[in-house]
Design an enzyme around this catalytic site. Sequence first.
Site, mmCIF file in Angstrom:
data_model
loop_
_atom_site.group_PDB
_atom_site.id
_atom_site.type_symbol
_atom_site.label_atom_id
_atom_site.label_comp_id
_atom_site.label_asym_id
_atom_site.label_seq_id
_atom_site.Cartn_x
_atom_site.Cartn_y
_atom_site.Cartn_z
ATOM 1 N N HIS A 105 0.837 -1.204 0.000
ATOM 2 C CA HIS A 105 0.000 0.000 0.000
ATOM 3 C C HIS A 105 0.876 1.259 0.000
ATOM 4 C CE1 HIS A 105 -3.249 -2.721 1.069
ATOM 5 N NE2 HIS A 105 -4.128 -1.724 1.069
ATOM 6 N N HIS A 144 1.033 -3.995 9.415
ATOM 7 C CA HIS A 144 2.435 -3.828 9.037
ATOM 8 C C HIS A 144 3.242 -3.325 10.211
ATOM 9 C CE1 HIS A 144 2.521 -4.578 4.751
ATOM 10 N NE2 HIS A 144 1.437 -3.852 4.594
#
Length: 179
Positions: A105, A144
């Site tokens: 992303h 993450h």
Amino acid sequence: MQNLEFAVLDFIQNNMANDFWDFIMPKITALGNAGILWIILTLVFLISKKYRPVGLVMLIALIIDLILCNIILKPAVARIRPYDINTAFKLLIPAQPDYSFPSGHSAASFAAVTAMYLTGCRFWKPAAVIAFAIAFSRLYLYVHFPTDVIAGILLGILSGIAGYKIYKKYSDSNSRKTV
């Protein structure tokens, strides 16, 4: 190092998490799912004659990013996600189907923003705000580690630079042929 990374993630959860952000962050992160926002923006730029060079640089940058991030690095590093280690954390989005490092992303977002910046596109500043929000959402949502996001940002910037250089080389060589 991993203890420090969990300390950052836990700091975000302990100091920022609330019902408002729990509602907003999944929507922000969804903008980056499969790079959809950046792909749509690239297509819009490609359709416009005025912004076609921006779209071409973005397209090249996103392809470079896809190859480096999703095809090479994620499988090579094979880093598991924070929520797989801290199983007590309740996810606000579905579990992710791929590995954690680097953040795709973040990489796609910054590849697109860098391409926009380098081509002089006036929309790069609002795009950068969105890119930073998407990158931060990955930490907020616990999908993450901070180093995944930092590496994704750096990879995205490098992909944007490479896309720009490839475009310039191609466009410069074509302009010399027609003169």
